[in-house]
Design a protein around this motif. Structure first.
Motif, PDB file in Angstrom:
ATOM      1  N   ARG A 108      85.095 -41.061 -99.287  1.00  0.00           N
ATOM      2  CA  ARG A 108      85.427 -42.165-100.195  1.00  0.00           C
ATOM      3  C   ARG A 108      86.932 -42.103-100.449  1.00  0.00           C
ATOM      4  NH1 ARG A 108      80.898 -41.124-104.786  1.00  0.00           N
ATOM      5  NH2 ARG A 108      81.353 -38.972-104.167  1.00  0.00           N
ATOM      6  N   THR A 150      80.849 -43.103 -98.625  1.00  0.00           N
ATOM      7  CA  THR A 150      82.039 -43.931 -98.424  1.00  0.00           C
ATOM      8  C   THR A 150      82.046 -45.133 -99.353  1.00  0.00           C
ATOM      9  OG1 THR A 150      83.472 -44.858 -96.720  1.00  0.00           O
ATOM     10  CG2 THR A 150      81.141 -45.476 -96.634  1.00  0.00           C
ATOM     11  N   ASP A 151      83.202 -45.842 -99.361  1.00  0.00           N
ATOM     12  CA  ASP A 151      83.364 -47.071-100.141  1.00  0.00           C
ATOM     13  C   ASP A 151      84.608 -47.803 -99.637  1.00  0.00           C
ATOM     14  OD1 ASP A 151      85.552 -45.738-101.189  1.00  0.00           O
ATOM     15  OD2 ASP A 151      84.698 -45.445-103.180  1.00  0.00           O
TER      16      ASP A 151
END
Length: 725
Positions: free
Chosen positions: A559, A623-624
């Motif tokens: 992330r 994740t992002d």
């Protein structure tokens, strides 16, 4: 009465005069100039088209366009600007347009002439960064920069020259050209401003001179050459000239302490004028025929003939490429002509090379007119930066950001924000003095009395990228402003409204990792058998791999931006059982203006299994939208080849190598110069890497300091383990 009417008219016009608004005539003039500027700079192959003239042409041309009153004057002025650079172009009223004539391009005696045309692989914007993959050359002409297949070959060892500062030196080497297939070979050896043609098959000795500068310590000489070039280089000799004496400096061992001093390398580059970037090329007789504004047209050949001395025909007249302004020592906002020149130069770079133009939803001519108007009106540093940011926002490219001399940092208050449950929520409070008055999970309603939704709608107009990346950047900028200013924030907490004044004391940052703040964790055993590893703050070493191999499940947190850009080449092989080959990066092959007939040079990737570091257990990635570029390169392979499970939110949707535009007035603009696709050929840009399991934070989880994304990973692991049992 006349005085009164005049006064009223002046008052009506005064805001326009003060703000420097462009009238319709000036916009028309600048549009015509801008289009021809791009066509000639990047696609007219004359020898008069030199790299060093174009900043001055943009500035002087922009200034001259302000004074033109009609189309007849416009054509005269455009010819005055461009004919000394491109003598074969025809700029006319459309109704008087001349047909293209190839005969005008042919010299009376054609012996010794070759076809000269541009080839671009992306645009080489000559940033001075040699590892950029973008190249621009004229075929059958010596490139401004050398062959990308060149290898660095040492000619000498290292010399200690600290005792010879200020003295001249002579460096000689011996060359012999080998004819290829019995035909002639045209080569040059270039060092700095010195250029020597290598014409014969006989052995030749060439001398290059220079001066040992006042701070020199060590010097070494090297050759940059394509190994396939038919040339032998031998017998390098380095001499110091001290009056009538010739001295031989001492070559030192690299093992000595002195060898760690400041080293200057002098490079001799072998240039092959016949070098081409790719097989496709324009044909003699191809030309451009465009109406640059309604009623004014240009006809321009894209291929010329040239011999050793010049392209045909040779231009007359002087190029107006110099200016009284030292525009590399000032900021662009200080002079209107520099602001306008910057817009014209940047607009052309993107118009002819930006690989994601299909995702730009505004007409390019309308965009140019809009930004020219805003740039002309910008009388402060901050306003001008906003104009360029506004321009960049239309390209929807999260790689786009700007830097400019005198750019003061923004400040913000010591809290961070996140979007949760479609609300803007306080994620973290970093100043202990505020911890009794503002809390994680508080919802932001207003900033300085303005509803937060309205603030976001305004800010998002100055952010470039995908929807998810724009939203993330807007969160980071929402509370920005001047240092030490107080901000009134209206909050909602458990159905109660609170107002608090907070001083801006913290330097603002556009980039924040998604796992920052309370979500940040140390590498380690997150649960029995499960190891957590943060790829945004750590490299993967062989020692790390040995530890990871002992885990039953691994959670990689991505992330944010990868800590180590080589992570794909380190981690992907450890997840493979078989060789992986894919093509995802595509460099634009640009032969024609306006991205017409565009094709791409593929960049293949191959990953071989790493048996030593092989990870065979369950692997999960978090994740992002803060995962961008190199992070997406890794996550894309994980997704495309099912090498792990991805949990979280969409990534930024921006990948491919960055290109850099250096503009007058110390303005620098970064942008995506390369196309990137998923391994199956589908679109990545703006979409990003889609998670296998979509999870975001909630207002409640933020208030309770929970990480719902990590929590979901643990759930997936438990389900996997229970299924195995």
């Amino acid at each position: 009465m006349l005085i009164k009417k005049t006064l009223i008219l002046f008052l009506l016009l005064f805001p326009l005069l003060v703000l420097g608004q462009l009238n319709n005539r000036q916009i028309r003039n600048l549009t015509a100039f801008a289009k021809i500027y791009g066509y000639v700079q990047y696609f007219h192959p004359s020898d008069e088209n030199k790299l060093e003239i174009w900043e001055g042409v943009a500035i002087n041309g922009s200034k001259s366009m302000m004074k033109v009153d009609n189309d007849d004057e416009l054509i005269v002025e455009l010819r005055k600007i461009f004919l000394p650079i491109a003598p074969t172009i025809r700029i006319t009223l459309t109704r008087q347009k001349e047909s293209f004539s190839i005969d005008r391009l042919k010299p009376d005696i054609s012996d010794g002439y070759k076809e000269i045309s541009w080839q671009h692989l992306g645009f080489n914007l000559y940033s001075g960064i040699s590892e950029r993959p973008y190249k621009s050359i004229r075929l059958n002409r010596t490139p401004v920069v050398g062959n990308d297949r060149n290898m660095q070959i040492p000619l000498t060892g290292t010399y200690d020259v600290s005792a010879y500062r200020g003295l001249k030196y002579d460096f000689s080497l011996t060359t012999r050209v080998k004819r290829k297939d019995g035909g002639p070979t045209e080569l040059k050896i270039v060092s700095g401003k010195d250029s020597i043609e290598l014409k014969t098959t006989e052995t030749e000795v060439h001398h290059f001179t220079g001066t040992i500068n006042s701070s020199a310590e060590l010097i070494a000489f090297e050759l940059a050459a394509d190994p396939s070039i038919p040339l032998s280089v031998d017998k390098p000799v380095f001499k110091i000239i001290d009056g009538e004496k010739s001295l031989s400096p001492q070559e030192i061992s690299t093992a000595t302490k002195k060898a760690s001093g400041k080293l200057r390398k002098v490079t001799f580059e072998i240039i092959d004028p016949n070098y081409a970037l790719y097989d496709q090329k324009l044909k003699f007789g191809e030309y451009l025929d465009k109406e640059v504004v309604k009623g004014v047209s240009i006809v321009m050949p894209l291929v010329l003939l040239g011999n050793r001395s010049s392209t045909y025909p040779v231009a007359g007249g002087k190029v107006n490429g110099s200016t009284d302004l030292n525009y590399n020592r000032i900021s662009a906002f200080e002079h209107n002509e520099i602001r306008i020149a910057d817009v014209i130069m940047l607009w052309n770079i993107l118009k002819h090379s930006f690989p994601y133009m299909d995702d730009v939803k505004i007409n390019q001519e309308h965009l140019l007119a809009k930004i020219l108007q805003e740039a002309s009106s910008a009388k402060t540093h901050t306003t001008y930066i906003k104009v360029i940011e506004r321009m960049c926002s239309f390209y929807n490219d999260a790689h786009m950001f700007i830097s400019i001399k005198g750019m003061e940092p923004s400040y913000t208050i010591p809290i961070s924000l996140i979007r949760a449950d479609n609300k803007i929520v306080v994620k973290d409070v970093s100043d202990k003095r505020l911890m009794d008055s503002i809390f994680p999970g508080d919802i932001i309603l207003k900033v300085n009395g303005i509803p937060v939704g309205k603030q976001v709608d305004t800010l998002i107009q100055y952010v470039s990228g995908s929807k998810q990346k724009k939203d993330l950047l807007t969160m980071n900028r929402l509370l920005n402003g001047k240092k030490n200013e107080k901000v009134e924030v209206t909050l909602l907490r458990h159905e109660d409204t609170h107002k608090i004044e907070i001083e801006r004391t913290k330097v603002a940052q556009d980039y924040t990792a998604g796992n920052a703040g309370y979500l940040q964790k140390e590498n380690g055993w997150a649960a029995p058998g499960t190891y957590y590893f943060d790829l945004t703050r750590n490299s993967l070493t062989d020692q790390n791999f040995e530890l990871l191999k002992t885990a039953k499940s691994i959670i990689f947190d991505l992330r944010g931006y990868v800590f180590d850009q080589t992570i794909s080449t380190d981690l992907v092989p450890a997840l493979l059982r078989d060789t992986l080959s894919t093509v995802r990066f595509f460099n634009p092959k640009i032969l024609y203006p306006d991205l017409e007939h565009l094709s791409f040079h593929p960049g293949p990737e191959t990953y071989l299994p790493n048996i030593k570091n092989r990870l065979t257990q369950q692997v999960i990635f978090l994740t992002d939208a803060s995962a961008i570029s190199a992070s997406e390169s890794l996550l894309g392979l994980i997704k495309d080849f099912k090498l792990g499970t991805i949990i979280g939110e969409e990534t930024a949707g921006t990948n491919g190598d960055v290109n850099i535009a250096y503009l007058p007035g110390n303005l620098i603009v970064y942008f995506s110069g390369m196309l990137f696709k998923n391994s199956d050929g589908s679109k990545h840009h703006l979409n990003g890497v889609l998670p296998d399991i979509h999870v975001g934070q909630s207002r409640k989880s933020i208030e309770n300091r929970e990480d719902l994304v990590l929590k979901k990973a643990f759930q997936v692991i438990r389900e996997r383990w229970s299924g195995q049992k």
